[in-house]
Enzyme design. Structure first.
Site, PDB file in Angstrom:
ATOM      1  N   ARG A 171       6.539   6.086  -7.123  1.00  0.00           N
ATOM      2  CA  ARG A 171       6.126   6.756  -8.370  1.00  0.00           C
ATOM      3  C   ARG A 171       7.319   7.364  -9.084  1.00  0.00           C
ATOM      4  O   ARG A 171       8.263   7.818  -8.445  1.00  0.00           O
ATOM      5  CB  ARG A 171       5.137   7.872  -8.054  1.00  0.00           C
ATOM      6  N   GLU A 211       5.626   8.990  18.168  1.00  0.00           N
ATOM      7  CA  GLU A 211       4.843   7.752  18.176  1.00  0.00           C
ATOM      8  C   GLU A 211       5.789   6.555  18.277  1.00  0.00           C
ATOM      9  O   GLU A 211       6.647   6.370  17.409  1.00  0.00           O
ATOM     10  CB  GLU A 211       4.056   7.711  16.858  1.00  0.00           C
ATOM     11  N   TYR A 232      -7.957  -3.806   9.754  1.00  0.00           N
ATOM     12  CA  TYR A 232      -7.382  -2.470   9.804  1.00  0.00           C
ATOM     13  C   TYR A 232      -8.120  -1.555   8.826  1.00  0.00           C
ATOM     14  O   TYR A 232      -7.703  -1.322   7.707  1.00  0.00           O
ATOM     15  CB  TYR A 232      -5.885  -2.503   9.508  1.00  0.00           C
ATOM     16  N   ASP A 267      -9.778   1.913   7.321  1.00  0.00           N
ATOM     17  CA  ASP A 267      -9.662   3.369   7.286  1.00  0.00           C
ATOM     18  C   ASP A 267     -11.012   3.946   7.694  1.00  0.00           C
ATOM     19  O   ASP A 267     -12.038   3.267   7.623  1.00  0.00           O
ATOM     20  CB  ASP A 267      -9.287   3.838   5.869  1.00  0.00           C
ATOM     21  N   ARG A 317       7.463   7.995  14.053  1.00  0.00           N
ATOM     22  CA  ARG A 317       7.180   9.272  13.412  1.00  0.00           C
ATOM     23  C   ARG A 317       6.950  10.368  14.442  1.00  0.00           C
ATOM     24  O   ARG A 317       6.673  10.088  15.615  1.00  0.00           O
ATOM     25  CB  ARG A 317       5.991   9.178  12.459  1.00  0.00           C
ATOM     26  N   ARG A 342       0.814  -1.211   0.000  1.00  0.00           N
ATOM     27  CA  ARG A 342       0.000   0.000   0.000  1.00  0.00           C
ATOM     28  C   ARG A 342       0.856   1.273   0.000  1.00  0.00           C
ATOM     29  O   ARG A 342       0.344   2.371  -0.111  1.00  0.00           O
ATOM     30  CB  ARG A 342      -1.018  -0.010   1.141  1.00  0.00           C
ATOM     31  N   ARG A 373      -0.878  -4.851  17.485  1.00  0.00           N
ATOM     32  CA  ARG A 373       0.255  -3.974  17.797  1.00  0.00           C
ATOM     33  C   ARG A 373      -0.332  -2.758  18.491  1.00  0.00           C
ATOM     34  O   ARG A 373      -1.440  -2.321  18.173  1.00  0.00           O
ATOM     35  CB  ARG A 373       0.980  -3.520  16.520  1.00  0.00           C
TER      36      ARG A 373
HETATM   37  N1  UDP Z   1       6.224   1.941   5.787  1.00  0.00           N
HETATM   38  C1  UDP Z   1       7.601   2.043   5.741  1.00  0.00           C
HETATM   39  N2  UDP Z   1       8.173   3.286   5.795  1.00  0.00           N
HETATM   40  C2  UDP Z   1       7.458   4.407   5.927  1.00  0.00           C
HETATM   41  C3  UDP Z   1       6.051   4.315   5.972  1.00  0.00           C
HETATM   42  C4  UDP Z   1       5.459   3.060   5.901  1.00  0.00           C
HETATM   43  O1  UDP Z   1       8.283   1.035   5.649  1.00  0.00           O
HETATM   44  O2  UDP Z   1       8.067   5.498   5.992  1.00  0.00           O
HETATM   45  C5  UDP Z   1       5.602   0.583   5.746  1.00  0.00           C
HETATM   46  C6  UDP Z   1       5.466  -0.064   7.115  1.00  0.00           C
HETATM   47  O3  UDP Z   1       5.754  -1.438   6.991  1.00  0.00           O
HETATM   48  C7  UDP Z   1       4.015   0.145   7.455  1.00  0.00           C
HETATM   49  C8  UDP Z   1       3.349   0.057   6.086  1.00  0.00           C
HETATM   50  O4  UDP Z   1       4.314   0.623   5.203  1.00  0.00           O
HETATM   51  O5  UDP Z   1       3.555  -0.830   8.350  1.00  0.00           O
HETATM   52  C9  UDP Z   1       2.040   0.801   5.993  1.00  0.00           C
HETATM   53  O6  UDP Z   1       2.276   2.152   6.290  1.00  0.00           O
HETATM   54  P1  UDP Z   1       1.155   3.234   6.439  1.00  0.00           P
HETATM   55  O7  UDP Z   1       1.848   4.541   6.620  1.00  0.00           O
HETATM   56  O8  UDP Z   1       0.180   3.087   5.356  1.00  0.00           O
HETATM   57  O9  UDP Z   1       0.494   2.816   7.813  1.00  0.00           O
HETATM   58  P2  UDP Z   1      -0.366   3.646   8.836  1.00  0.00           P
HETATM   59  O10 UDP Z   1      -0.208   5.117   8.580  1.00  0.00           O
HETATM   60  O11 UDP Z   1      -1.746   3.181   8.598  1.00  0.00           O
HETATM   61  O12 UDP Z   1       0.197   3.255  10.133  1.00  0.00           O
END
Ligand code: UDP
Length: 369
Positions: free
Chosen positions: A175, A300, A349, A351, A279, A171, A248
């Site tokens: 690009r 986080e 999970y 949205d 993050r 996901r 998690r």
């Molecule tokens: N992911 C990553 N690096 C990033 C952001 C996301 O490797 O900088 C991977 C990570 O494995 C994560 C998955 O992409 O579990 C989905 O990320 P997303 O940001 O869509 O998750 P959410 O914001 O829903 O926690």
């Protein structure tokens, strides 16, 4: 006529059901374990910062569904926020999700053709692409995997990426254009007055009792209400009959700082394994109000889930999926009396837009429409 109806949980699933059923003339009552409405979408307003704090992590509304977008924009005015997270890796800042500018920052390429050619050189054929590591090395190469994926994914799931299914990474877009909009949905934004105001509108005229634990009085609730909409964890509802479903969790550390702008963006991902947080969110950027000399940031930290912690992400291992299937059979046995909906009850999970869509569909079928 159905009802009266008890709704357990004041997140999006419960709130939309409560509103729609009430509007159809069915008496509803809502109970919520926490001391606030809104579930994980809950926001708290800080006038001194000029922001709505996303208390349980950043919530950016995005959807491809026009009916869902019409529904939420009738409840609140949305701004035009677009999610453009940035990545911080070894003291360098990168454009993200991976796009032409990111590839320029990494490899110096300036055109889509140059980018494609460098990607081709970087790809390393892998026998097994079913896991995150194999998939990334085969499709993106070592540098992109290391800079953006390896550390973040490992921290997020507390498992080496080679042991995680490649699905979780698919996901995240890559690009060859300069498009850095994380989501590809037609509609996107953040409610200008915060999410809590949406829930206040949804619950208008409906009794909501906070800090009530359904399980403390479960039998009596079930006796009193011919229809129950349950949005809590499904395994808890069935007394962990088939064992606990794994989640998690997250831990948040907030800091108020006397600076106007800490990081220049709403979300910055820290992708190194050695940095313990995944993050940092700077809330004032969600509404682009930089007028105050003060800011609020949240770090986080992913965490193993244990009783008492909030469950956030279902862990989709084969074992958990099989376990949930057993619970699903129990859910089917409750049909007509108890509806299970939302992220925790469906162990999915979701949205926000998907939850709203599900809730609207549920109400329709309850009303026999
Ligand atoms: N992911 C990553 N690096 C990033 C952001 C996301 O490797 O900088 C991977 C990570 O494995 C994560 C998955 O992409 O579990 C989905 O990320 P997303 O940001 O869509 O998750 P959410 O914001 O829903 O926690």
């Amino acid at each position: 006529m159905i009802g009266p109806c008890l709704i357990v949980g004041a997140g999006f699933f419960g709130a939309v059901c409560a509103r729609e059923l009430t509007d159809a003339g069915i008496r509803c009552r809502v109970i919520e374990k926490r001391d606030h409405i809104g579930g994980n979408c809950y926001t708290r307003t800080h006038e001194d910062v000029g922001c709505h704090e996303h208390v349980y992590g950043p919530h950016i509304f995005h959807t491809d569904s026009r009916p869902v977008w019409s529904y939420v924009t009738r409840l609140a005015e949305f701004n035009s926020f677009i999610n453009r997270p940035r990545v911080w890796y070894r003291d360098r800042l990168y454009s993200f999700p991976v796009n032409l500018l990111t590839l320029y920052q990494l490899f110096g390429v300036r055109t889509p053709a140059e980018a494609e050619s460098v990607l081709q050189q970087k790809r390393q054929p892998q026998a097994d692409q079913s896991n995150v590591e194999g998939w990334c090395l085969a499709n993106l190469g070592e540098e992109i995997y290391e800079t953006f994926i390896r550390g973040y994914t490992w921290k997020q799931w507390n498992r080496p990426p080679a042991e995680l299914p490649a699905d979780i990474i698919r996901r995240v877009p890559v690009r060859l254009t300069c498009d850095d909009n994380y989501y590809q949905d037609k509609f996107q934004g953040i409610p200008i007055g915060g999410y809590t105001a949406i829930f206040e509108r949804l619950f208008e005229g409906i009794p909501v009792d906070l800090q009530i634990d359904f399980f403390e009085d479960r039998e009596s609730w079930l006796d009193r209400y011919p229809l129950v909409i349950y949005t809590g964890p499904v395994d808890a509802f069935f007394d962990l009959e088939f064992g606990a479903l794994e989640y998690r969790s997250l831990r948040f550390e907030r800091e108020f700082l006397d600076v106007r702008d800490f990081q220049g963006n709403a979300v910055v991902n820290y992708t190194e394994l050695e940095v313990p947080w995944t993050r940092i969110v700077e809330h004032k950027h969600f509404n682009a109000d930089l007028s105050r000399e003060r800011t609020l940031i949240t770090k986080e930290f992913p965490a193993d889930w244990a009783p008492g912690l909030e469950p956030y992400y279902p862990v989709n291992t084969d074992e958990n999926v099989e376990r949930f299937k057993k619970y699903r059979r129990r859910i089917q046995e409750c049909e007509g009396k108890i509806v299970f909906g939302g992220r925790l009850a469906e162990y999915r999970y979701y949205d926000m837009d998907e939850v709203i869509e599900e809730a609207l569909g549920t109400v329709k079928s309850l009303l026999g429409k």
